[in-house]
Design an enzyme around this catalytic site. Sequence first.
Site, PDB file in Angstrom:
ATOM      1  N   GLU A 112       0.846  -1.198   0.000  1.00 60.47           N
ATOM      2  CA  GLU A 112       0.000   0.000   0.000  1.00 60.47           C
ATOM      3  C   GLU A 112       0.878   1.244   0.000  1.00 60.47           C
ATOM      4  O   GLU A 112       1.880   1.264   0.716  1.00 60.47           O
ATOM      5  CB  GLU A 112      -0.921  -0.009   1.227  1.00 60.47           C
TER       6      GLU A 112
ATOM      7  N   HIS B 118      -8.077   0.935   1.150  1.00 61.04           N
ATOM      8  CA  HIS B 118      -7.946   0.920   2.618  1.00 61.04           C
ATOM      9  C   HIS B 118      -8.802   2.027   3.272  1.00 61.04           C
ATOM     10  O   HIS B 118      -8.276   2.893   3.972  1.00 61.04           O
ATOM     11  CB  HIS B 118      -6.469   1.057   3.032  1.00 61.04           C
TER      12      HIS B 118
END
Length: 309
Positions: A262, A283
Amino acid sequence: MFKVLITEHIHEEGLKELYEAPNIEAILRLNMSQEELCDAVKDIDALITRSGTAVDKKLLEAGKKLKVVARVGVGVDNIDLGAASKRGIIVLNSPTGNTLAATELTMGMIFSIARKIPQANNSLLSGEWKREKFLGTQLYGKTLLIVGLGRIGSSVATRAKALGMEIFCYDPYINPKKAENLGVKRLDDLRGALSLADFVTLHVPLTHETRNIINEETLKSIKRGAYLINCARGGIVDEGACAKALKEDRLAGAAFDVHVVEPAKESPLFDPALIEKVVVTPHIGANTREAQRAVAEIVVKNLIKALSG
Ligand code: NAD
């Protein structure tokens, strides 16, 4: 005067108490490289971070005056806990503040893949009207396996129960009474549990035990045509193995809010060939106004207490 360094974007109102504390100087510095961070932390008493700051051994050693590392949110897998504890640094988080937000996103993901809502939305907006393409799956009467019956897992269980789903859990660490009280059947064998579930939702932290807990091998046990939801942590699923299971129709769909790397630019799950079966979000599990404020407020309160001794 205590110097508190904030390294990531945090809800303004949640930080109000910090800015108003008479004995604290709050310093906001975003997007620092690891090198800049190590330099900036030298005379700092406390750090406030989220999941995007690697609080590793080097950084903790650079922070000679560091007394507290406060993580706004739940997962502390970006913090070297061993190194912190060796140096007597207190690590705080706010595990309760975003339980509802993560639960509600999980429910949204379950609905999204069961009814292909994002795909139907995109199809309609692209000028199509293909009702037959979006044949969905009913949730009522289906089985849901919850891996990790903690705060979020339990809260998902309550909501899924209200939808008429039959619920199992795999969580070797909970008191069996907890599952019983929630009306959830506890199963001790992950593979056996996977073979029974129409939907599998993951709510475990990322640990050495849970890393890649859903992998090529465990996916062999999953019920054909099941749906997999991951709103916990990227590393707990082998994304390549999951993409393979989707391509081979062993999995009917997958919804992931969290990703191995990420920010996620690439992933086996982003393969255009899987677009009809996969729902992904960046997320956003904890991203509600209410949760962002709550997690910051909880951390700030405890940080002030910790610094004041
Ligand atoms: P929690 O600590 O309340 O629950 C975790 C549960 O996992 C516990 O019941 C524990 O016994 C169980 N567990 C631990 N190891 C296990 C294993 N090897 N096998 C099976 N079960 C195991 O945590 P929570 O508040 O429910 O949060 C769960 C996870 O969700 C967090 O760790 C975090 O990574 C993630 N999360 C993600 C978002 C998001 O933005 N997507 C938001 C909040 C939390």
